[in-house]
Structures are given as structure tokens and as C-alpha cells.
Design a protein around this motif. Structure first.
Motif, PDB file in Angstrom:
ATOM      1  N   LEU A  96     -31.848  36.247  27.627  1.00 40.23           N
ATOM      2  CA  LEU A  96     -31.866  34.796  27.734  1.00 40.23           C
ATOM      3  C   LEU A  96     -30.471  34.286  28.121  1.00 40.23           C
ATOM      4  O   LEU A  96     -29.489  35.030  28.023  1.00 40.23           O
ATOM      5  CB  LEU A  96     -32.337  34.201  26.410  1.00 40.23           C
ATOM      6  N   PRO A  97     -30.357  33.028  28.578  1.00 41.47           N
ATOM      7  CA  PRO A  97     -29.114  32.574  29.220  1.00 41.47           C
ATOM      8  C   PRO A  97     -27.824  32.801  28.449  1.00 41.47           C
ATOM      9  O   PRO A  97     -26.820  33.212  29.032  1.00 41.47           O
ATOM     10  CB  PRO A  97     -29.381  31.066  29.416  1.00 41.47           C
ATOM     11  N   ALA A  98     -27.799  32.568  27.148  1.00 46.13           N
ATOM     12  CA  ALA A  98     -26.532  32.664  26.408  1.00 46.13           C
ATOM     13  C   ALA A  98     -26.262  34.042  25.828  1.00 46.13           C
ATOM     14  O   ALA A  98     -25.205  34.259  25.231  1.00 46.13           O
ATOM     15  CB  ALA A  98     -26.525  31.628  25.267  1.00 46.13           C
ATOM     16  N   GLN A  99     -27.173  34.987  26.030  1.00 48.40           N
ATOM     17  CA  GLN A  99     -27.035  36.276  25.341  1.00 48.40           C
ATOM     18  C   GLN A  99     -25.897  37.141  25.894  1.00 48.40           C
ATOM     19  O   GLN A  99     -25.453  38.086  25.249  1.00 48.40           O
ATOM     20  CB  GLN A  99     -28.354  37.047  25.384  1.00 48.40           C
ATOM     21  N   LYS A 100     -25.419  36.796  27.079  1.00 48.10           N
ATOM     22  CA  LYS A 100     -24.283  37.554  27.613  1.00 48.10           C
ATOM     23  C   LYS A 100     -22.998  37.272  26.845  1.00 48.10           C
ATOM     24  O   LYS A 100     -22.020  38.012  26.965  1.00 48.10           O
ATOM     25  CB  LYS A 100     -24.078  37.227  29.094  1.00 48.10           C
ATOM     26  N   TYR A 101     -23.000  36.207  26.041  1.00 46.63           N
ATOM     27  CA  TYR A 101     -21.811  35.870  25.263  1.00 46.63           C
ATOM     28  C   TYR A 101     -21.810  36.518  23.879  1.00 46.63           C
ATOM     29  O   TYR A 101     -20.844  36.398  23.144  1.00 46.63           O
ATOM     30  CB  TYR A 101     -21.703  34.354  25.099  1.00 46.63           C
ATOM     31  N   ARG A 102     -22.903  37.195  23.509  1.00 40.83           N
ATOM     32  CA  ARG A 102     -22.992  37.832  22.199  1.00 40.83           C
ATOM     33  C   ARG A 102     -22.187  39.127  22.162  1.00 40.83           C
ATOM     34  O   ARG A 102     -21.915  39.745  23.192  1.00 40.83           O
ATOM     35  CB  ARG A 102     -24.449  38.154  21.848  1.00 40.83           C
ATOM     36  N   SER A 103     -21.846  39.530  20.951  1.00 44.28           N
ATOM     37  CA  SER A 103     -21.130  40.799  20.767  1.00 44.28           C
ATOM     38  C   SER A 103     -21.762  41.570  19.615  1.00 44.28           C
ATOM     39  O   SER A 103     -21.120  41.831  18.598  1.00 44.28           O
ATOM     40  CB  SER A 103     -19.644  40.531  20.490  1.00 44.28           C
ATOM     41  N   HIS A 122     -23.026  29.894  19.193  1.00 47.88           N
ATOM     42  CA  HIS A 122     -24.150  30.184  18.299  1.00 47.88           C
ATOM     43  C   HIS A 122     -25.271  29.151  18.464  1.00 47.88           C
ATOM     44  O   HIS A 122     -26.463  29.505  18.371  1.00 47.88           O
ATOM     45  CB  HIS A 122     -23.668  30.192  16.838  1.00 47.88           C
ATOM     46  N   SER A 123     -24.907  27.914  18.708  1.00 41.77           N
ATOM     47  CA  SER A 123     -25.937  26.884  18.900  1.00 41.77           C
ATOM     48  C   SER A 123     -26.830  27.231  20.094  1.00 41.77           C
ATOM     49  O   SER A 123     -28.047  26.993  20.057  1.00 41.77           O
ATOM     50  CB  SER A 123     -25.283  25.515  19.108  1.00 41.77           C
ATOM     51  N   GLU A 124     -26.251  27.810  21.124  1.00 42.46           N
ATOM     52  CA  GLU A 124     -27.032  28.183  22.306  1.00 42.46           C
ATOM     53  C   GLU A 124     -27.908  29.400  22.036  1.00 42.46           C
ATOM     54  O   GLU A 124     -28.981  29.543  22.629  1.00 42.46           O
ATOM     55  CB  GLU A 124     -26.099  28.406  23.494  1.00 42.46           C
ATOM     56  N   PHE A 125     -27.443  30.307  21.159  1.00 39.94           N
ATOM     57  CA  PHE A 125     -28.302  31.423  20.759  1.00 39.94           C
ATOM     58  C   PHE A 125     -29.562  30.880  20.076  1.00 39.94           C
ATOM     59  O   PHE A 125     -30.676  31.334  20.350  1.00 39.94           O
ATOM     60  CB  PHE A 125     -27.580  32.359  19.778  1.00 39.94           C
ATOM     61  N   MET A 126     -29.366  29.896  19.185  1.00 39.08           N
ATOM     62  CA  MET A 126     -30.501  29.316  18.464  1.00 39.08           C
ATOM     63  C   MET A 126     -31.411  28.536  19.419  1.00 39.08           C
ATOM     64  O   MET A 126     -32.632  28.519  19.245  1.00 39.08           O
ATOM     65  CB  MET A 126     -29.989  28.405  17.351  1.00 39.08           C
ATOM     66  N   ARG A 127     -30.827  27.921  20.427  1.00 41.05           N
ATOM     67  CA  ARG A 127     -31.624  27.211  21.437  1.00 41.05           C
ATOM     68  C   ARG A 127     -32.431  28.198  22.274  1.00 41.05           C
ATOM     69  O   ARG A 127     -33.608  27.976  22.565  1.00 41.05           O
ATOM     70  CB  ARG A 127     -30.695  26.412  22.347  1.00 41.05           C
ATOM     71  N   ASP A 128     -31.797  29.304  22.681  1.00 44.83           N
ATOM     72  CA  ASP A 128     -32.478  30.302  23.507  1.00 44.83           C
ATOM     73  C   ASP A 128     -33.784  30.766  22.869  1.00 44.83           C
ATOM     74  O   ASP A 128     -34.779  31.013  23.558  1.00 44.83           O
ATOM     75  CB  ASP A 128     -31.573  31.519  23.718  1.00 44.83           C
ATOM     76  N   ILE A 179     -33.226  35.976  16.348  1.00 46.22           N
ATOM     77  CA  ILE A 179     -32.508  36.077  17.624  1.00 46.22           C
ATOM     78  C   ILE A 179     -32.655  37.485  18.220  1.00 46.22           C
ATOM     79  O   ILE A 179     -31.778  37.982  18.915  1.00 46.22           O
ATOM     80  CB  ILE A 179     -31.027  35.665  17.482  1.00 46.22           C
ATOM     81  N   TYR A 180     -33.804  38.102  17.926  1.00 45.37           N
ATOM     82  CA  TYR A 180     -34.165  39.409  18.486  1.00 45.37           C
ATOM     83  C   TYR A 180     -35.623  39.349  18.944  1.00 45.37           C
ATOM     84  O   TYR A 180     -36.383  38.447  18.570  1.00 45.37           O
ATOM     85  CB  TYR A 180     -34.005  40.529  17.436  1.00 45.37           C
ATOM     86  N   TYR A 181     -36.029  40.333  19.733  1.00 47.83           N
ATOM     87  CA  TYR A 181     -37.446  40.480  20.042  1.00 47.83           C
ATOM     88  C   TYR A 181     -38.220  40.714  18.742  1.00 47.83           C
ATOM     89  O   TYR A 181     -37.678  41.206  17.752  1.00 47.83           O
ATOM     90  CB  TYR A 181     -37.665  41.680  20.952  1.00 47.83           C
ATOM     91  N   VAL A 238     -27.206  41.175  28.443  1.00 47.92           N
ATOM     92  CA  VAL A 238     -26.924  41.116  27.014  1.00 47.92           C
ATOM     93  C   VAL A 238     -25.524  41.654  26.762  1.00 47.92           C
ATOM     94  O   VAL A 238     -25.254  42.829  27.020  1.00 47.92           O
ATOM     95  CB  VAL A 238     -27.955  41.917  26.202  1.00 47.92           C
ATOM     96  N   SER A 239     -24.630  40.767  26.297  1.00 45.44           N
ATOM     97  CA  SER A 239     -23.228  41.127  26.067  1.00 45.44           C
ATOM     98  C   SER A 239     -22.689  41.821  27.329  1.00 45.44           C
ATOM     99  O   SER A 239     -22.958  41.387  28.453  1.00 45.44           O
ATOM    100  CB  SER A 239     -23.109  42.013  24.827  1.00 45.44           C
TER     101      SER A 239
END
Length: 420
Positions: free
Chosen positions: A320-327, A147-153, A246-248, A347-348
Motif C-alpha cells: 500500500l502507498p505508505a508501506q515503503k516508509y516502514r521499517s 504512522h497515521s498513513e499506515f492506519m489510513r492504508d 497493519i498486516y495481511y 515494502v520498506s
């Protein structure tokens, strides 16, 4: 202390489920709670002690609380609603919340013989991990994500800030030293294993109750009747979700503006909890005619009707870089209701499912050139036989995110809870 004590005659497996959010929060109530209830129904020796932090955004009166206690008791679950504190002096208030939770878990450890503690997400998970290490409990991390990386992205948290550095550190050590972890994507599983995680890891994405989320003609007709569309066959493009964060944000308006240029018959349906004024401004800045969109707010139990009313869906998460880890749960809801979708690659695993099952269109971003390139594929979905398309989408949705596919996984996860 009687409420903490188990009978000496029964041998049970007891676990604390620590949720640093309200009971009615959709992430808990819609995803983790059904898995807990299913596991408890299949494993009668399993006991849950559920700790939540109730917020003003999710108020519960005394009658509702009593109903929750009664409902949970059917699944051998005791509920301990605490109070969530925020506002000024946030760090002090979070420390106080953690202390109150720690004292409660300590009592359960001594008098209730709990053996394990689980946290939902990385913020609850970080609190639960600290408590686990202090009290010698096994730690379960549910829906472990960076989650920290989502906020960084999204430039919400700077990498030099205390919030980012603190949570990022806790995510890394809780992921490495957890006993059991669940996460939503194969991407995150590979990353955890590469980092040397000692946990038993299960793939458990955000799931959809496919019995509730399904296309209904009645729902489609009801919603479309209140839309200012000129014909029953007007193609409706749906965006379901928030703007910004964390969205467009502005990009959603420009996407709709470009689609309108390509097909002036399209109608855009926006279902969002965000302020109407902000969304209207986004659409006006982009130049989308006010006659070609509607903004609605839907109670959760009607969401499937709004999806049924549409012909194509939008997922507004940039690659963005960490978004592939989202679900995110949105694609599962779209698909189980028979709706194809547009998503950014990376994305995921939504992009993989779109291509493999032929249920969506993938783009690199929401730029004009990408939307123009992708539009012929969108048009193919809009022109396809609706019945066949809905069947294909629903099959993909159940396979990808249907809760029935993952209930056996929940049984395996909670089977790991040891006897004290």
C-alpha cells in the motif's frame, strides 16, 4: 528535588528520552535502548532521563523494577516509570498522561538542566515535540514514520477522523521542525528533505542483534522434532508475526493454500501472538489441510530457533502507498538466521535487498497469479545448498539490519546533545 540535581563540578549533556509505552516494549527495549547504552558507554558526559508509561500488558514487580534501575545506572540513565491510562474517555486520559509527563520534564528542565528531549515513534514523538516547544528543548525524533498513513492504508483510521487528522498534523510539523531525526528508509529521508525539514537526519532502520539472531542446528532440530513432519528434509515455510491490523489477514491463508497446491510436500509453520482460533479459521477458510501446518507462540528469546527450523520465510505486508516508509524488523531477523523470504514490492527496502543480494522473492501481492509466477523462484531457494544460502542471507542481513553496522550512527546522533 535532589534526584534531579547534577553536581556543579561536572559538565554533562542531559537528555530526556520520552517513551509513551512500557520499558519492556520490544520496540524500545530491543532497538532504542541498546543504542542509548552504547552511546553512554562511549560518551561518559552523556546523561539520560528515561520516562516510560508502564502498561498492564507488560507488568513489572518491585524486584524487576529495582533490577532495571540498577542496570540503567551503569549507563548514566535514571528511570521514571509513569502509569499508562487507556479505556473509556481515551482523549481525556491521554491529555492527563501528557500533563503528568510535562510536569516531570519541567522539573528536569529546571533542576536537572536537561537540554533535549527525544521520542520513539510518532505518537511518543508528538508528545515529546509538544513538550520540547513549550519548554525550549531540542527535539529528537527516533524512528520517525508516517504512522497515521499506515492506519489510513489499512482503513483502520478514516481520513476524516480526529485520530488521523491529529496525528498526521503532528507528524508533519514534528518532522519539519525537529532538530534531529532518525528514520528507517531512504524513502522517508527523501520525503523529509523534500518537505523542507530543518532536522539533521540519520538513516537508522530497525536493527537486529546479529550475535543473538543466527542459525543454529540445535535450534532447528529442537523445533522440527515437535512438528508433525514426516522427514528431516521436509521444506518448512515460516510466517512469523500478526494477522490483520497493519498486516495481511485472510490473504496469508490463501497464500499457503496456493503454495500447497503447487507443492503438497510443503509444511507451514505459523508463529504468532494472535489467537489460535482465528488463525485456524483463516487456514480452514482458505482450504489448507490441518495436517500441513502448525501454530505456535514463541517467547522472544526462542524466536531464532523457530527461524532456524524453517527453509523459507513470509513477510505479510501489502504494498500500500505508505508501506515503503516502514521499517519492520522481521526481514532482518530472517536474514541474520540465514532464511530467504517472500515480500511484496514497495515494502520498506526489503524488496530492494531481496533482489540486490539474491536472498528473496518479490511479488506485487498475494494473488493466485502472482504466487504461481513466483513459485519457481521459491523452489530455487528450497533446492539451493543450505550452507551457501544461509551464508549469503546472513551477510545480507548484517549489512542491511545488523546492529553492529549502526552503532557508530548512534554515537553521531547522541553527540548532537548539547551541554546545558
Amino acid at each position: 528535588m535532589d534526584k534531579f540535581v547534577k553536581s556543579e563540578e561536572e559538565e554533562v549533556r542531559s537528555m530526556v528520552v520520552y517513551i509513551y509505552n512500557s520499558f519492556d516494549d520490544p520496540l524500545f527495549k530491543g532497538i532504542l535502548l541498546p543504542f542509548m547504552e552504547h552511546a553512554a558507554s562511549k560518551q561518559p558526559d552523556l546523561r539520560f532521563h528515561l520516562i516510560t508509561y508502564e502498561q498492564q500488558d507488560w507488568p513489572l514487580n518491585s524486584t524487576q523494577r529495582a533490577e532495571i534501575h540498577q542496570s540503567l545506572s551503569k549507563y548514566n540513565t535514571k528511570w521514571y516509570p509513569l502509569v499508562w491510562h487507556s479505556g473509556k474517555f481515551k482523549i481525556i486520559k491521554k491529555a492527563y498522561d501528557l500533563l503528568v509527563g510535562f510536569i516531570l520534564v519541567l522539573k528536569l528542565r529546571i533542576f536537572g538542566n536537561v537540554s533535549s528531549i527525544g521520542g520513539l515513534g510518532t505518537i511518543s514523538g508528538s508528545f515529546a515535540f509538544i513538550i520540547a516547544k513549550l519548554l525550549g528543548l531540542k527535539f529528537y525524533g527516533f524512528w520517525h514514520e508516517p504512522h497515521s498513513e499506515f492506519m489510513r492504508d489499512f482503513n483502520i483510521w478514516p481520513t476524516s477522523g480526529l485520530a488521523y487528522r491529529g496525528l498526521n498534523y503532528m507528524e508533519k510539523i514534528s518532522g519539519r521542525y525537529a532538530d534531529v531525526l532518525t528514520t528507517g528508509t531512504d524513502h522517508m529521508i527523501h520525503r523529509l528533505r523534500a518537505s523542507g525539514s530543518k532536522a539533521t537526519i540519520f538513516r537508522l532502520p530497525s536493527c537486529v542483534n546479529e550475535n543473538r539472531f543466527q542459525f543454529t542446528q540445535e535450534g532447528r532440530d529442537r523445533i522440527r522434532k515437535v512438528l508433525p513432519i514426516s522427514a528431516d528434509d521436509t521444506p518448512v515455510v515460516l510466517y512469523l508475526g500478526k494477522f490483520g491490523g497493519i498486516y495481511y489477514d485472510q490473504e496469508i491463508g490463501f497464500l499457503f493454500a496456493e503454495l500447497h497446491k503447487l507443492n503438497a510436500n510443503l509444511f507451514f509453520l505459523i508463529v504468532s501472538p494472535d489467537p489460535v482460533a482465528h488463525i485456524s479459521e483463516v487456514m480452514a477458510v482458505a482450504g489448507v489441510p490441518s495436517t500441513h501446518y502448525s501454530i505456535k507462540r514463541s517467547p522472544y528469546h526462542e524466536v531464532q530457533d523457530y527461524i532456524s527450523a524453517a527453509d523459507f520465510g513470509i513477510v505479510a505486508i501489502p504494498a500500500l502507498p505508505a508501506q515503503k516508509y516502514r521499517s519492520p524488523i522481521k526481514v532482518g531477523e530472517y536474514l541474520c538466521c540465514g532464511l530467504p523470504y517472500l515480500v511484496c514490492r514497495g515494502v520498506s527496502e526489503d524488496d530492494v535487498v531481496a533482489d540486490d543480494f539474491k536472498v528473496g522473492v518479490t511479488v506485487s501481492d498475494f494473488s493466485e497469479s502472482e504466487i504461481r509466477r513466483a513459485y519457481p523462484m521459491i523452489e530455487e531457494f528450497l533446492s539451493e545448498d543450505k550452507f551457501l544460502l544461509r551464508e549469503r542471507c546472513r551477510e545480507a542481513g548484517i549489512h542491511y539490519r545488523g546492529i553492529s553496522q549502526y552503532l557508530p550512527v548512534a554515537e553521531k546522533i547522541f553527540a548532537h546533545v548539547p551541554v546545558t
